[in-house]
Every structure is written in structure tokens, then in C-alpha cells.
Design a protein around this motif. Structure first.
Motif, mmCIF file in Angstrom:
data_model
loop_
_atom_site.group_PDB
_atom_site.id
_atom_site.type_symbol
_atom_site.label_atom_id
_atom_site.label_comp_id
_atom_site.label_asym_id
_atom_site.label_seq_id
_atom_site.Cartn_x
_atom_site.Cartn_y
_atom_site.Cartn_z
ATOM 1 N N LYS A 112 12.318 26.602 9.961
ATOM 2 C CA LYS A 112 13.399 27.182 10.768
ATOM 3 C C LYS A 112 13.790 28.563 10.261
ATOM 4 C CE LYS A 112 17.991 26.200 12.605
ATOM 5 N NZ LYS A 112 19.095 25.222 12.722
ATOM 6 N N TYR A 113 13.792 28.739 8.939
ATOM 7 C CA TYR A 113 14.185 30.015 8.330
ATOM 8 C C TYR A 113 13.053 30.510 7.425
ATOM 9 C CZ TYR A 113 18.959 28.932 9.847
ATOM 10 O OH TYR A 113 20.074 28.653 10.591
ATOM 11 N N PRO A 114 11.966 31.033 7.999
ATOM 12 C CA PRO A 114 10.819 31.453 7.172
ATOM 13 C C PRO A 114 11.147 32.598 6.213
ATOM 14 C CG PRO A 114 10.567 32.163 9.464
ATOM 15 C CD PRO A 114 11.728 31.232 9.436
ATOM 16 N N GLU A 115 12.197 33.328 6.485
ATOM 17 C CA GLU A 115 12.562 34.441 5.605
ATOM 18 C C GLU A 115 13.338 33.984 4.379
ATOM 19 O OE1 GLU A 115 16.205 34.053 8.315
ATOM 20 O OE2 GLU A 115 14.081 33.484 8.256
ATOM 21 N N GLU A 156 11.513 16.931 -0.104
ATOM 22 C CA GLU A 156 10.606 18.068 0.072
ATOM 23 C C GLU A 156 10.248 18.227 1.551
ATOM 24 O OE1 GLU A 156 8.177 21.318 -0.300
ATOM 25 O OE2 GLU A 156 9.710 20.525 -1.678
ATOM 26 N N ALA A 157 10.092 17.092 2.247
ATOM 27 C CA ALA A 157 9.817 17.153 3.686
ATOM 28 C C ALA A 157 10.999 17.761 4.441
ATOM 29 C CB ALA A 157 9.506 15.758 4.219
ATOM 30 N N ILE A 158 12.205 17.414 4.028
ATOM 31 C CA ILE A 158 13.392 18.016 4.651
ATOM 32 C C ILE A 158 13.433 19.515 4.376
ATOM 33 C CG2 ILE A 158 15.919 18.106 4.563
ATOM 34 C CD1 ILE A 158 15.913 15.116 4.061
ATOM 35 N N THR A 201 24.808 19.851 9.037
ATOM 36 C CA THR A 201 25.887 20.832 9.125
ATOM 37 C C THR A 201 26.057 21.568 7.804
ATOM 38 O OG1 THR A 201 27.007 19.360 10.688
ATOM 39 C CG2 THR A 201 28.290 21.153 9.774
ATOM 40 N N ALA A 202 26.015 20.825 6.698
ATOM 41 C CA ALA A 202 26.146 21.447 5.385
ATOM 42 C C ALA A 202 24.953 22.348 5.081
ATOM 43 C CB ALA A 202 26.291 20.374 4.305
ATOM 44 N N ILE A 203 23.746 21.904 5.444
ATOM 45 C CA ILE A 203 22.555 22.719 5.189
ATOM 46 C C ILE A 203 22.615 24.019 5.996
ATOM 47 C CG2 ILE A 203 20.047 22.846 5.396
ATOM 48 C CD1 ILE A 203 19.962 19.814 4.993
ATOM 49 N N GLU A 204 23.036 23.929 7.237
ATOM 50 C CA GLU A 204 23.122 25.127 8.085
ATOM 51 C C GLU A 204 24.098 26.130 7.487
ATOM 52 O OE1 GLU A 204 21.724 27.419 10.718
ATOM 53 O OE2 GLU A 204 21.310 25.341 11.288
ATOM 54 N N PHE A 205 25.231 25.655 7.034
ATOM 55 C CA PHE A 205 26.219 26.542 6.408
ATOM 56 C C PHE A 205 25.633 27.163 5.143
ATOM 57 C CE2 PHE A 205 29.613 27.510 3.465
ATOM 58 C CZ PHE A 205 30.578 28.117 4.250
ATOM 59 N N ALA A 206 24.981 26.353 4.323
ATOM 60 C CA ALA A 206 24.408 26.843 3.074
ATOM 61 C C ALA A 206 23.286 27.839 3.319
ATOM 62 C CB ALA A 206 23.892 25.669 2.235
ATOM 63 N N ALA A 207 22.442 27.573 4.314
ATOM 64 C CA ALA A 207 21.348 28.492 4.635
ATOM 65 C C ALA A 207 21.890 29.843 5.080
ATOM 66 C CB ALA A 207 20.467 27.886 5.723
ATOM 67 N N THR A 208 22.923 29.815 5.921
ATOM 68 C CA THR A 208 23.538 31.069 6.368
ATOM 69 C C THR A 208 24.108 31.841 5.190
ATOM 70 O OG1 THR A 208 24.098 30.105 8.521
ATOM 71 C CG2 THR A 208 25.321 32.062 7.847
ATOM 72 N N ALA A 209 24.796 31.139 4.286
ATOM 73 C CA ALA A 209 25.367 31.790 3.108
ATOM 74 C C ALA A 209 24.288 32.394 2.225
ATOM 75 C CB ALA A 209 26.205 30.788 2.317
#
Length: 287
Positions: free
Chosen positions: A216-219, A207-209, A156-164
Motif C-alpha cells: 500500500k505504501y511502497p515509499e 510479516e505478512a501483515i 486504524t492504528a496502522i494507518e495513523f502510524a504510517a501517515t505519521a
């Protein structure tokens, strides 16, 4: 909708500025909320007319500030009476994010002890961004940093951070800070070579994570960093070294135990970080 808590120090805390920036990025309306603490109305120094007039002037000034920065979106203000943390958390539940300043939301300056932001971060069901006093838009230009632990519950935290990070056209840096078990000393661990092995294992694991999220987010540029030391100190040092725009940490609450507060890492980061901090709660669990 994004909610932001404001009080008499709103020009200094930076919370409104951060919320306005996020509103522009997300193209979402902003609701600024000023809460008068109902419990203070019986205090001997409470003068209802003076305080109420000041509160009305405050929300008017905030409204004008929001309209001057972004006249397109339908930004609004609310003046409410009640326990500040509980009121803000409940109101924000209908939106997508709550922003507060680290100094707290009390309207009586001498009662500001910095506890309201922590209480809000614990109570709210939406992500809470806590902005340190004096923050400005130009303060940080680095990546978004997200702290990972060994629980495997950081999605959940990673998803929020990736979006930001994507919204800000910057990189995402995943940081794990591990420490030695108390039963070992540094010398004993180093002699045995276990310390280096733990470091290598942690680097491979995280690193695997990171690679999973790159898929998921190649950009998005995603970096992985592993540090040894105290979790709070390590996360803050990593954010400062990277000039992080935002530091994201996971929070844990128990939905049946109202007195359970944020974990020690989230609390420590909230108290000491020099950049805005987002607390993103994980799924609530039963005992």
C-alpha cells in the motif's frame, strides 16, 4: 485543526511543542485550550480573580509562543470552564487530533494525578497524543512504532502510524508482543517445542501483515518485530530500543457504556512510555 490542552505546566510537559511540530508537518492550524475546572470554583482555596487573571495570562503567553514559532498559520487559544477531560474531548471532536501532556490539565497543581490524559484518551473520538513531561523536539530520532495484537483490528492504528512515519520521513516498525497462556510454564512449553512454533507462526503472520502495508505504501520502509513477554513491557522496550519518535496503540471503547475505560495495554503504555504515545480508537461496536 489540531487541538492541544494546556495548563500551568505547559512549558514542562512538551505537549505544546509536539503539537506545534505536528501543525508544521501537517500545515494545519493549532488551537490551544486551557480548561478551568468548574467543580473547583466552590473549593475554599479558590480565589476567582487570582485564578481567572492567571488563566488569561496563560493563554496570552501560549498565543505569543505559537505566533513566534509559526506566524503564518492562524493559531488560536481558548479559555473554557468545565470538566477538563470532557471539555477537551468534546471540543477536539471538530478537529483531527488532540494533544495533551501526561501530567493532566487541572489548573490546581496539587490536584494533578495524571488521570486527565487517560480520561481524554478514552473519551475523545479523534486520535489522542499524550506527551510525557520534559519531552523535547530533539529527544527521539527513530521510527514510528505501532503495537499490533492478535485481534486483526489494528488497521486504524496502522494507518495513523504510517501517515505519521511518512510525514516524518522515517520508518514504520510494527511490533507484536505475545505471552504464554497462564496454564503453561516456560519449561513445559520449551520442552514441547511449542514456544518456538508459536514464535515462528507469529513472525510469519505479522510479516505478512507488514507486506500488505508495504504494497500500500511502497515509499515507506516497514519493519516487523515479534517479541515474547508482557505486552506493555514489550511495547515500551521495543520503542525505547528503536528510539521511537512516536508509539501508536489502538484503543477500544463502547459507545453505549460511558464507564468503560481504555484497555490495560493502552493504559500501561500511557503511564510508562518515555516517548509520545498516540491512542487511536477502533470502530465502536455494540455488545
Amino acid at each position: 485543526m489540531i487541538h492541544v490542552g494546556v495548563d500551568g505546566s505547559w512549558r514542562d510537559t512538551g505537549a505544546l511543542e509536539w503539537a506545534l511540530q505536528e501543525s508544521l508537518i501537517r500545515k494545519a492550524p493549532l488551537r490551544a485550550v486551557h480548561v478551568l475546572d468548574e467543580g473547583l470554583r466552590h473549593a475554599p482555596y479558590w480565589e476567582p480573580k487570582v485564578v481567572d487573571d492567571a488563566a488569561l495570562n496563560l493563554v496570552d503567553e501560549v498565543q505569543r509562543k505559537m505566533e513566534s514559532r509559526d506566524p503564518v498559520r492562524d493559531h488560536t487559544t481558548n479559555l473554557m470552564v468545565g470538566p477538563p477531560a470532557e471539555t477537551l474531548a468534546e471540543l477536539a471532536g471538530s478537529g483531527e487530533m488532540l494533544v495533551v501532556g501526561r501530567r493532566g490539565m487541572s489548573s490546581v497543581k496539587r490536584l494533578l494525578v495524571g488521570s486527565t490524559s487517560e480520561a481524554v484518551a478514552n473519551l475523545a473520538t479523534v486520535p489522542v497524543v499524550v506527551v510525557p513531561e520534559g519531552w523535547k523536539l530533539s529527544d527521539h530520532a527513530g521510527p514510528v512504532v505501532v503495537g499490533l495484537d492478535d485481534s486483526g483490528d489494528s488497521e486504524t492504528a496502522i494507518e495513523f502510524a504510517a501517515t505519521a512515519a511518512i510525514e516524518r520521513h522515517t520508518a514504520l516498525r510494527m511490533v507484536n508482543v505475545w505471552d504464554l497462556p497462564a496454564i503453561y510454564s516456560w519449561d513445559a512449553m520449551n520442552v514441547a517445542g511449542v514456544s518456538d512454533e508459536w514464535s515462528r507462526n507469529a513472525e510469519r503472520h505479522f510479516e505478512a501483515i507488514a507486506q500488505q502495508w508495504r504494497n500500500k505504501y511502497p515509499e515507506l520502509t516497514i519493519e516487523s518485530e515479534v517479541r515474547r513477554g508482557h505486552s506493555v513491557d514489550g511495547l515500551i522496550a521495543a520503542a525505547e530500543a528503536a528510539d521511537a519518535q512516536l508509539l501508536v496503540v489502538g484503543g477500544r471503547r463502547h459507545h453505549k457504556v460511558a464507564t468503560v475505560l481504555l484497555g490495560s495495554v493502552a493504559r500501561g503504555v500511557l503511564q510508562h512510555a518515555t516517548c509520545p504515545v498516540a491512542v487511536v480508537h477502533l470502530e465502536q461496536r455494540d455488545a
